[in-house]
Motif scaffolding. Structure first.
Motif, mmCIF file in Angstrom:
data_model
loop_
_atom_site.group_PDB
_atom_site.id
_atom_site.type_symbol
_atom_site.label_atom_id
_atom_site.label_comp_id
_atom_site.label_asym_id
_atom_site.label_seq_id
_atom_site.Cartn_x
_atom_site.Cartn_y
_atom_site.Cartn_z
ATOM 1 N N LYS A 81 2.056 -5.416 67.200
ATOM 2 C CA LYS A 81 2.266 -3.993 67.494
ATOM 3 C C LYS A 81 2.613 -3.799 68.967
ATOM 4 N N TYR A 82 1.951 -4.556 69.828
ATOM 5 C CA TYR A 82 2.249 -4.465 71.258
ATOM 6 C C TYR A 82 3.678 -4.911 71.539
ATOM 7 N N LEU A 83 4.121 -5.967 70.880
ATOM 8 C CA LEU A 83 5.432 -6.543 71.141
ATOM 9 C C LEU A 83 6.575 -5.745 70.530
ATOM 10 N N SER A 84 6.299 -4.938 69.533
ATOM 11 C CA SER A 84 7.357 -4.207 68.835
ATOM 12 C C SER A 84 8.193 -3.364 69.790
ATOM 13 N N GLY A 85 9.511 -3.603 69.794
ATOM 14 C CA GLY A 85 10.420 -2.856 70.641
ATOM 15 C C GLY A 85 10.355 -3.204 72.110
ATOM 16 N N ARG A 86 9.641 -4.272 72.451
ATOM 17 C CA ARG A 86 9.388 -4.600 73.856
ATOM 18 C C ARG A 86 10.034 -5.919 74.287
ATOM 19 N N VAL A 87 10.544 -6.694 73.339
ATOM 20 C CA VAL A 87 11.055 -8.031 73.657
ATOM 21 C C VAL A 87 12.583 -8.045 73.680
ATOM 22 N N PRO A 88 13.187 -8.261 74.859
ATOM 23 C CA PRO A 88 14.650 -8.344 74.918
ATOM 24 C C PRO A 88 15.162 -9.518 74.075
ATOM 25 N N GLU A 89 16.387 -9.391 73.587
ATOM 26 C CA GLU A 89 16.997 -10.482 72.847
ATOM 27 C C GLU A 89 17.013 -11.746 73.714
ATOM 28 N N LYS A 90 16.805 -12.890 73.068
ATOM 29 C CA LYS A 90 16.819 -14.204 73.709
ATOM 30 C C LYS A 90 15.639 -14.401 74.661
ATOM 31 N N MET A 91 14.661 -13.483 74.612
ATOM 32 C CA MET A 91 13.448 -13.641 75.418
ATOM 33 C C MET A 91 12.323 -14.156 74.533
ATOM 34 N N ASP A 92 11.519 -15.035 75.051
ATOM 35 C CA ASP A 92 10.374 -15.565 74.314
ATOM 36 C C ASP A 92 9.323 -14.465 74.170
ATOM 37 N N PRO A 93 8.980 -14.056 72.948
ATOM 38 C CA PRO A 93 7.968 -13.001 72.781
ATOM 39 C C PRO A 93 6.644 -13.335 73.451
ATOM 40 N N ALA A 94 6.318 -14.618 73.504
ATOM 41 C CA ALA A 94 5.045 -15.016 74.107
ATOM 42 C C ALA A 94 5.001 -14.690 75.593
ATOM 43 N N ALA A 95 6.159 -14.728 76.254
ATOM 44 C CA ALA A 95 6.192 -14.385 77.674
ATOM 45 C C ALA A 95 5.930 -12.900 77.868
ATOM 46 N N VAL A 96 6.453 -12.067 76.953
ATOM 47 C CA VAL A 96 6.196 -10.632 77.011
ATOM 48 C C VAL A 96 4.723 -10.353 76.746
ATOM 49 N N LEU A 97 4.178 -11.056 75.772
ATOM 50 C CA LEU A 97 2.757 -10.889 75.471
ATOM 51 C C LEU A 97 1.898 -11.241 76.667
ATOM 52 N N GLN A 98 2.323 -12.249 77.403
ATOM 53 C CA GLN A 98 1.539 -12.676 78.564
ATOM 54 C C GLN A 98 1.400 -11.569 79.587
ATOM 55 N N THR A 99 2.451 -10.773 79.780
ATOM 56 C CA THR A 99 2.350 -9.690 80.758
ATOM 57 C C THR A 99 1.295 -8.670 80.332
ATOM 58 N N GLY A 100 1.215 -8.401 79.022
ATOM 59 C CA GLY A 100 0.196 -7.480 78.534
ATOM 60 C C GLY A 100 -1.199 -8.049 78.690
ATOM 61 N N GLN A 101 -1.342 -9.334 78.414
ATOM 62 C CA GLN A 101 -2.636 -9.986 78.577
ATOM 63 C C GLN A 101 -3.082 -9.957 80.036
ATOM 64 N N GLU A 102 -2.133 -10.169 80.936
ATOM 65 C CA GLU A 102 -2.472 -10.142 82.353
ATOM 66 C C GLU A 102 -2.865 -8.740 82.807
ATOM 67 N N ALA A 103 -2.207 -7.707 82.241
ATOM 68 C CA ALA A 103 -2.599 -6.332 82.552
ATOM 69 C C ALA A 103 -4.031 -6.084 82.110
ATOM 70 N N CYS A 104 -4.377 -6.563 80.939
ATOM 71 C CA CYS A 104 -5.749 -6.422 80.436
ATOM 72 C C CYS A 104 -6.744 -7.114 81.355
ATOM 73 N N GLN A 105 -6.398 -8.313 81.799
ATOM 74 C CA GLN A 105 -7.287 -9.053 82.679
ATOM 75 C C GLN A 105 -7.503 -8.308 83.999
ATOM 76 N N ARG A 106 -6.439 -7.728 84.528
ATOM 77 C CA ARG A 106 -6.564 -6.998 85.786
ATOM 78 C C ARG A 106 -7.431 -5.758 85.623
ATOM 79 N N VAL A 107 -7.238 -5.035 84.520
ATOM 80 C CA VAL A 107 -8.068 -3.856 84.276
ATOM 81 C C VAL A 107 -9.530 -4.259 84.151
ATOM 82 N N ALA A 108 -9.801 -5.287 83.363
ATOM 83 C CA ALA A 108 -11.181 -5.709 83.123
ATOM 84 C C ALA A 108 -11.859 -6.184 84.408
ATOM 85 N N ARG A 109 -11.151 -6.991 85.186
ATOM 86 C CA ARG A 109 -11.753 -7.525 86.410
ATOM 87 C C ARG A 109 -11.989 -6.421 87.436
#
Length: 222
Positions: A81-109
């Motif tokens: 659901k997070y990745l939907s509509g957020r991943v440019p063509e030819k981009m690794d979805p996992a790299a996009v997911l990583q940015t969201g995970q890092e945002a979560c880590q920054r908020v939590a810390r």
């Protein structure tokens, strides 16, 4: 959660910045200051600089949901659901997911050290993409998001809701002013010079057409 290399994250940032440039993002030039009670608003070793382009979804072609699959493993439903509509063509979805995970880590810390700092960082965009990241990837941080959604950043704000607000800073240079439709000043503050550690509040009268503040970082209802 699936993680990719830092190099992939760098490529993602560049791609989103390029696509967002054509969308005319808001760049007001306002540089907010975090709560003085926090030695650092973000304990993660990354600079807390607002980047509107990093919040924007790609304006060009994106991967269809059916192709949102990692090279190995699988995504959870919330990650999809997070990745939907957020991943440019030819981009690794996992790299996009990583940015969201890092945002979560920054908020939590940040919230662990100073909830006001975390709330302000979400309001001002100093943690880019935090709203969607919290919604889908780290719902345990929804109290921070709920507080942020009731607040607003320093600078001019048209037709604000009347009430008493608290500045998410202890800076002694915070000033504010509420004006009516005719431009007359309805209220302003602070009433007395601020001292380090003072709680800063502002009461916005009914009928305020514009509330403007400087050096106050962000505001939430008191």
């Amino acid at each position: 959660m699936y993680r990719r290399s830092a190099a992939a994250a760098v490529l993602l940032t560049a791609a989103l910045t390029l696509t967002a440039c054509s969308s005319g993002g808001d760049d007001s030039g306002v540089k907010a200051k975090p709560p003085a009670s926090s030695a650092a608003p973000d304990p993660a070793d990354t600079p807390a600089v607002a980047d509107p382009a990093a919040d924007a979804k790609p304006t060009g072609p994106v991967l269809p949901d059916a192709k949102l699959t990692p090279k190995t493993g699988s995504f959870t439903e919330q990650e999809k659901k997070y990745l939907s509509g957020r991943v440019p063509e030819k981009m690794d979805p996992a790299a996009v997911l990583q940015t969201g995970q890092e945002a979560c880590q920054r908020v939590a810390r940040t919230a662990k050290r100073d909830k006001d700092a975390a709330t302000g960082a979400v309001i001002t965009g100093e943690i880019p993409g935090a709203k969607d990241a919290i919604t889908h990837l780290c719902p345990d941080q929804k109290p921070v998001l709920a507080a942020a959604e009731k607040g607003f950043a320093e600078g001019p704000r048209k037709s604000p809701a009347a009430g008493t607000y608290r500045a998410l800073t202890q800076a002694t240079n915070c000033t504010w002013e509420a004006k009516g439709k005719d431009g007359n000043v309805l209220a302003s503050g602070p009433e007395a010079p601020l001292k380090a550690g003072d709680k800063i509040t502002a009461t916005i009268p009914a009928g305020t057409a514009e509330f403007n503040s400087s050096g106050c970082y962000a505001w939430i209802p008191a």
